[in-house]
Design a protein around this motif. Structure first.
Motif, PDB file in Angstrom:
ATOM      1  N   LYS A 189     -41.095  48.975 -53.017  1.00  0.00           N
ATOM      2  CA  LYS A 189     -40.151  48.341 -53.258  1.00  0.00           C
ATOM      3  C   LYS A 189     -39.977  47.317 -53.140  1.00  0.00           C
ATOM      4  CE  LYS A 189     -38.288  53.112 -51.128  1.00  0.00           C
ATOM      5  NZ  LYS A 189     -37.594  53.769 -50.505  1.00  0.00           N
ATOM      6  N   VAL A 190     -39.759  46.451 -54.603  1.00  0.00           N
ATOM      7  CA  VAL A 190     -40.352  45.133 -54.807  1.00  0.00           C
ATOM      8  C   VAL A 190     -40.676  45.056 -56.522  1.00  0.00           C
ATOM      9  CG1 VAL A 190     -41.056  44.702 -52.458  1.00  0.00           C
ATOM     10  CG2 VAL A 190     -42.450  44.399 -54.784  1.00  0.00           C
ATOM     11  N   ILE A 191     -39.437  44.125 -56.327  1.00  0.00           N
ATOM     12  CA  ILE A 191     -39.619  44.217 -58.208  1.00  0.00           C
ATOM     13  C   ILE A 191     -40.283  42.071 -58.018  1.00  0.00           C
ATOM     14  CG2 ILE A 191     -38.952  42.541 -60.132  1.00  0.00           C
ATOM     15  CD1 ILE A 191     -36.852  44.591 -60.050  1.00  0.00           C
ATOM     16  N   ARG A 192     -41.920  42.580 -58.327  1.00  0.00           N
ATOM     17  CA  ARG A 192     -43.091  41.317 -58.367  1.00  0.00           C
ATOM     18  C   ARG A 192     -42.860  40.029 -58.445  1.00  0.00           C
ATOM     19  NH1 ARG A 192     -47.474  43.838 -60.761  1.00  0.00           N
ATOM     20  NH2 ARG A 192     -48.748  42.790 -59.462  1.00  0.00           N
ATOM     21  N   SER A 193     -41.994  39.869 -59.073  1.00  0.00           N
ATOM     22  CA  SER A 193     -41.734  38.690 -59.321  1.00  0.00           C
ATOM     23  C   SER A 193     -40.281  38.332 -59.937  1.00  0.00           C
ATOM     24  CB  SER A 193     -42.155  37.725 -60.252  1.00  0.00           C
ATOM     25  OG  SER A 193     -42.342  36.366 -60.437  1.00  0.00           O
ATOM     26  N   MET A 194     -40.099  37.184 -59.475  1.00  0.00           N
ATOM     27  CA  MET A 194     -38.306  36.682 -59.839  1.00  0.00           C
ATOM     28  C   MET A 194     -38.320  36.502 -60.766  1.00  0.00           C
ATOM     29  SD  MET A 194     -36.310  34.005 -58.319  1.00  0.00           S
ATOM     30  CE  MET A 194     -36.475  32.116 -59.806  1.00  0.00           C
ATOM     31  N   ILE A 195     -39.167  36.290 -62.302  1.00  0.00           N
ATOM     32  CA  ILE A 195     -39.508  35.907 -63.313  1.00  0.00           C
ATOM     33  C   ILE A 195     -40.367  37.471 -64.039  1.00  0.00           C
ATOM     34  CG2 ILE A 195     -40.134  34.898 -64.578  1.00  0.00           C
ATOM     35  CD1 ILE A 195     -40.005  32.245 -63.644  1.00  0.00           C
ATOM     36  N   ASN A 196     -39.666  38.084 -64.836  1.00  0.00           N
ATOM     37  CA  ASN A 196     -39.916  39.466 -65.329  1.00  0.00           C
ATOM     38  C   ASN A 196     -39.139  39.481 -66.380  1.00  0.00           C
ATOM     39  OD1 ASN A 196     -37.530  40.339 -64.560  1.00  0.00           O
ATOM     40  ND2 ASN A 196     -37.799  40.022 -62.170  1.00  0.00           N
ATOM     41  N   GLY A 197     -39.981  40.419 -66.974  1.00  0.00           N
ATOM     42  CA  GLY A 197     -39.225  40.710 -68.190  1.00  0.00           C
ATOM     43  C   GLY A 197     -40.345  41.816 -68.522  1.00  0.00           C
ATOM     44  N   SER A 198     -40.362  42.664 -70.021  1.00  0.00           N
ATOM     45  CA  SER A 198     -40.564  42.909 -70.976  1.00  0.00           C
ATOM     46  C   SER A 198     -42.078  42.928 -71.505  1.00  0.00           C
ATOM     47  CB  SER A 198     -40.051  43.347 -72.620  1.00  0.00           C
ATOM     48  OG  SER A 198     -40.316  41.972 -73.373  1.00  0.00           O
ATOM     49  N   ARG A 199     -42.643  42.070 -70.513  1.00  0.00           N
ATOM     50  CA  ARG A 199     -44.352  42.082 -70.563  1.00  0.00           C
ATOM     51  C   ARG A 199     -44.712  42.319 -69.439  1.00  0.00           C
ATOM     52  NH1 ARG A 199     -46.868  40.746 -75.068  1.00  0.00           N
ATOM     53  NH2 ARG A 199     -46.024  39.915 -77.054  1.00  0.00           N
ATOM     54  N   GLY A 200     -44.024  42.136 -68.458  1.00  0.00           N
ATOM     55  CA  GLY A 200     -43.758  42.044 -66.862  1.00  0.00           C
ATOM     56  C   GLY A 200     -43.436  40.685 -66.134  1.00  0.00           C
ATOM     57  N   PRO A 201     -44.234  41.292 -64.392  1.00  0.00           N
ATOM     58  CA  PRO A 201     -43.917  39.811 -64.226  1.00  0.00           C
ATOM     59  C   PRO A 201     -45.104  38.619 -64.388  1.00  0.00           C
ATOM     60  CG  PRO A 201     -45.082  41.534 -62.870  1.00  0.00           C
ATOM     61  CD  PRO A 201     -44.858  41.889 -64.475  1.00  0.00           C
ATOM     62  N   LEU A 202     -44.512  37.277 -63.438  1.00  0.00           N
ATOM     63  CA  LEU A 202     -45.274  36.004 -63.416  1.00  0.00           C
ATOM     64  C   LEU A 202     -45.612  36.175 -62.241  1.00  0.00           C
ATOM     65  CD1 LEU A 202     -46.172  33.401 -65.184  1.00  0.00           C
ATOM     66  CD2 LEU A 202     -43.903  32.269 -63.986  1.00  0.00           C
ATOM     67  N   MET A 203     -47.157  36.411 -62.363  1.00  0.00           N
ATOM     68  CA  MET A 203     -47.407  36.308 -61.362  1.00  0.00           C
ATOM     69  C   MET A 203     -48.764  35.194 -60.803  1.00  0.00           C
ATOM     70  SD  MET A 203     -46.469  38.790 -60.878  1.00  0.00           S
ATOM     71  CE  MET A 203     -47.566  39.242 -58.605  1.00  0.00           C
ATOM     72  N   ARG A 204     -47.701  34.149 -61.069  1.00  0.00           N
ATOM     73  CA  ARG A 204     -48.758  32.711 -61.043  1.00  0.00           C
ATOM     74  C   ARG A 204     -46.849  31.948 -60.213  1.00  0.00           C
ATOM     75  NH1 ARG A 204     -47.326  28.824 -65.090  1.00  0.00           N
ATOM     76  NH2 ARG A 204     -47.138  30.626 -67.061  1.00  0.00           N
ATOM     77  N   LYS A 205     -47.662  30.320 -59.613  1.00  0.00           N
ATOM     78  CA  LYS A 205     -46.343  29.138 -59.870  1.00  0.00           C
ATOM     79  C   LYS A 205     -46.156  29.027 -61.106  1.00  0.00           C
ATOM     80  CE  LYS A 205     -47.694  27.304 -55.143  1.00  0.00           C
ATOM     81  NZ  LYS A 205     -46.181  27.654 -54.160  1.00  0.00           N
ATOM     82  N   ALA A 206     -44.526  28.806 -61.450  1.00  0.00           N
ATOM     83  CA  ALA A 206     -43.739  28.282 -62.597  1.00  0.00           C
ATOM     84  C   ALA A 206     -43.365  26.941 -62.596  1.00  0.00           C
ATOM     85  CB  ALA A 206     -42.197  29.009 -62.484  1.00  0.00           C
ATOM     86  N   THR A 207     -44.307  26.367 -63.522  1.00  0.00           N
ATOM     87  CA  THR A 207     -44.065  25.172 -64.046  1.00  0.00           C
ATOM     88  C   THR A 207     -42.501  24.943 -64.456  1.00  0.00           C
ATOM     89  OG1 THR A 207     -44.849  25.318 -65.985  1.00  0.00           O
ATOM     90  CG2 THR A 207     -46.154  25.321 -64.313  1.00  0.00           C
ATOM     91  N   GLY A 208     -42.465  22.992 -64.642  1.00  0.00           N
ATOM     92  CA  GLY A 208     -41.128  23.066 -64.578  1.00  0.00           C
ATOM     93  C   GLY A 208     -40.765  23.150 -66.830  1.00  0.00           C
ATOM     94  N   LEU A 209     -42.130  22.900 -67.416  1.00  0.00           N
ATOM     95  CA  LEU A 209     -42.190  23.784 -68.468  1.00  0.00           C
ATOM     96  C   LEU A 209     -41.736  24.915 -68.909  1.00  0.00           C
ATOM     97  CD1 LEU A 209     -43.083  23.614 -71.947  1.00  0.00           C
ATOM     98  CD2 LEU A 209     -45.982  24.335 -70.737  1.00  0.00           C
ATOM     99  N   ASP A 210     -42.792  26.166 -67.426  1.00  0.00           N
ATOM    100  CA  ASP A 210     -41.570  27.349 -67.861  1.00  0.00           C
ATOM    101  C   ASP A 210     -40.056  27.553 -68.539  1.00  0.00           C
ATOM    102  OD1 ASP A 210     -44.945  27.959 -67.781  1.00  0.00           O
ATOM    103  OD2 ASP A 210     -44.407  28.410 -65.530  1.00  0.00           O
ATOM    104  N   TRP A 211     -39.933  26.961 -67.930  1.00  0.00           N
ATOM    105  CA  TRP A 211     -38.318  26.770 -66.979  1.00  0.00           C
ATOM    106  C   TRP A 211     -37.626  25.943 -68.376  1.00  0.00           C
ATOM    107  CZ3 TRP A 211     -35.874  29.108 -63.827  1.00  0.00           C
ATOM    108  CH2 TRP A 211     -35.746  30.242 -62.907  1.00  0.00           C
ATOM    109  N   ALA A 212     -37.628  24.979 -68.588  1.00  0.00           N
ATOM    110  CA  ALA A 212     -37.041  24.021 -69.400  1.00  0.00           C
ATOM    111  C   ALA A 212     -37.020  24.134 -71.201  1.00  0.00           C
ATOM    112  CB  ALA A 212     -37.717  22.527 -69.558  1.00  0.00           C
ATOM    113  N   GLY A 213     -38.788  24.925 -71.619  1.00  0.00           N
ATOM    114  CA  GLY A 213     -39.005  25.530 -72.849  1.00  0.00           C
ATOM    115  C   GLY A 213     -39.886  23.952 -73.790  1.00  0.00           C
TER     116      GLY A 213
END
Length: 600
Positions: A189-213
């Protein structure tokens, strides 16, 4: 003619405009239009007119926002559609149908615009920032902001075919109904990542680029909302936003997708998923000493994806970062946003345990108070060294929402003061008129700012026009419907009453009708209805709850009480007539529905 008349529908002339089991109240007692009533009607018109000017300036004929399209937490797709925040509620309260047409056009344009918009360097958005008409993957602080307009479309247009398909599809992303979006683990009963959506969860560490664009020119072109002076500072703002694997309370915002699907379709699987997921978080709070953990591992353990730290993870209890342009520390704990999931569970059940868990959390946090320089100080954060970030105010996040939902006098004592609560307590009879007049002044400044705005589409970011959005609906929602506005969290409507126009077959107060909720308790609502038109009668259907989740037991007018036993009744107002109704009710006893009264 009697001063008022309460009768059951028994003639065919009414059956085309009301429910077959509906009841009718006829009010013909004269009431000169109160100032609050005139102000309500004028504010609805003025905001709708200003929305039309805003739309003309900032959107094109396709419904595209005229801005530089970007991905990211600083200025991304969520900010673009947020420019229409409040518009669905404005229309659903009775504003012009033009408001509905405009925000639907903006939403359709938004989906096309950000499906076509692509990143060059952010990996997961290179084929489009939206996929299947939904963000490819991002956190639910931003997903929630971006879905706010859509989530409320059902208030005015629940029969729209595209809306219905999207409601089901979006909820399905979190119920493993789409194999390309394996966001949810039903075993743990977990959503597998804090970053998720129509292509599924992000299953790695996020980067500043991922967030900043992607890289972008900033100096002499844009004014960024976080105050960064260049792209390097944009990336630095997010450089520590890395630990996203595992579940986070922000994901509870996604439960509104299942709530909408349940209210639209009545299919129990959506209700079951929502309550199962929220109950899992309820259990985690209990296991963690009453405090909601900010990281749940993929195996369902508390802190399991953050080195065992219950307070770990991005936007967690221990998430304090450096502001790059100043070097100062900033606390960015967002766990309290997850309360929206508990609000949704409460809407479905009325079960107080969904509120009690957050009362207990406040008690646990406030028990850590310290006396510093003779003053009581209370923490906001928790890290490796324990509680920190002490401030003079007790911890009371969501306390107002808890009181609004429970109407428990003990919760009233916990909640910070508001002018509206004081008014409902009978302490400030001038509040409605003063609050409405203040909204006119705010509207005037917004229109002035919009007209003075000299940005061009190539120097405008998606969030720049938001400051001029004319739809300010909080006061109108409180006064007319006894409603609580939950901003920026993609929330459903939380309101004691709603209104429908059975003649025009639309949501909202009919033309010339105004309403003022003057008192609410757990089982009673007092409202004054008035027809400011002196020549023509008006008919309004009154609903118990935003989605009919409550049940009227009786209506009292001028000291006489009549049984209703229904979630709806209809009021016929003679020209220039008005009256105060005391509505006795049972709350959270009906299945909530988006259907209009005449379609049930």
């Amino acid at each position: 003619m009697q001063r008022w008349l309460f009768v059951l529908i028994a003639v065919l002339s009414f059956t085309s405009t009301t429910c077959a089991a509906d009841a009718v109240v006829t009010i013909d007692s004269p009431m000169p239009p109160p100032n609050w009533a005139l102000l309500e009607r004028q504010l609805l018109r003025a905001q709708a007119d200003a929305c039309a000017e805003f739309f003309e300036k900032y959107f094109d004929e396709r419904g595209y926002l005229l801005c530089v399209e970007r991905w990211g937490g600083d200025d991304g797709p969520d900010d673009a559609i947020e420019n229409c925040n409040g518009w669905p509620i404005l229309h659903a309260m009775g504003a012009s149908d033009d408001v509905l047409r405009m925000y639907k056009k903006a939403w359709e344009g938004h989906l096309r615009q950000y499906t076509a918009a692509k990143t060059t360097e952010v990996p997961f958005a290179r084929d489009g920032m939206y996929y299947k008409e939904f963000p490819v993957m991002f956190d639910w602080q931003h997903n929630g902001e971006g879905i706010s307009v859509f989530n409320l479309q059902g208030l005015s247009d629940p029969e729209d075919i595209d809306f219905g398909q999207r409601v089901r599809r979006f909820a399905g992303f979190y119920m493993n109904e789409d194999p390309g979006a394996p966001n949810y683990d039903p075993k743990h009963k977990v959503i597998r990542s804090m970053i998720n959506g129509s292509r599924g969860p992000l299953m790695r560490k996020a980067t500043g680029l991922d967030w900043a664009g992607d890289p972008i020119e900033v100096e002499n072109r844009f004014g960024l909302g976080h105050g960064e002076r260049n792209y390097e500072e944009m990336v630095a703002h997010f450089k520590d936003y890395n630990d996203v694997v595992g579940d986070h309370p922000l994901n509870l915002i996604s439960t509104t997708l299942a709530l909408n699907a349940y209210m639209l379709t009545g299919e129990k699987k959506y209700r079951t998923w929502l309550l199962d997921y929220v109950d899992a978080w309820l259990q985690r709070m209990d296991q963690n000493g009453g405090v909601i953990p900010s990281n749940i591992g993929l195996d369902g353990t508390i802190g399991g994806a953050a080195d065992g730290k219950w307070y770990g993870g991005t936007y967690g209890w221990g998430f304090t970062v450096v502001v790059p342009q100043t070097g100062k520390l900033a606390d960015r704990n967002r766990q309290y946003w997850g309360f929206i999931g508990f609000m949704n569970a409460y809407l479905l059940t009325g079960d107080d345990r969904y509120l009690q868990a957050w009362r207990k959390q406040a008690d646990v946090v406030n028990a850590q108070k310290k006396i510093i320089n003779g003053q009581a100080m209370y923490p906001r954060m928790y890290g490796d060294e324990g509680w920190y970030s002490y401030v003079p105010q007790p911890y009371n996040y969501n306390a107002r929402e808890i009181y609004f939902l429970s109407m428990n006098p003990q919760d009233r004592r916990r909640a910070p003061q508001t002018g509206w609560f004081d008014f409902l307590d009978g302490k400030d009879p001038n509040y409605p008129e003063n609050a409405l007049r203040a909204d006119f002044e705010i509207l005037r400044r917004k229109i002035e700012g919009m007209r003075d705005d000299t940005t061009t589409p190539d120097t405008r970011l998606a969030d720049d026009p938001m400051q001029f959005n004319p739809a300010r609906v909080r006061t109108l929602l409180q006064l007319t419907q006894g409603g609580w506005l939950v901003e920026r969290r993609g929330a459903a409507l939380f309101a004691r009453l709603r209104y429908f126009d059975p003649i025009a077959r639309r949501a909202g107060l009919p033309e010339d009708v105004a309403a003022l909720v003057t008192k609410m308790t757990d089982d009673m609502t007092v409202v004054t209805l008035v027809n400011i038109n002196q020549q023509d009668s008006r008919t309004v259907t009154v609903q118990a709850g935003g989605y009919g989740e409550h049940q009227f037991s009786s209506a009292e007018i001028a000291g006489e009480t009549t049984t209703v036993d229904a979630p709806l009744f209809t009021v016929k107002l003679a020209p220039g007539a008005g009256e105060t109704l005391t509505l006795h009710m049972q709350r959270h006893v009906n299945r909530p529905t988006m259907s209009f009264p005449w379609n049930r």
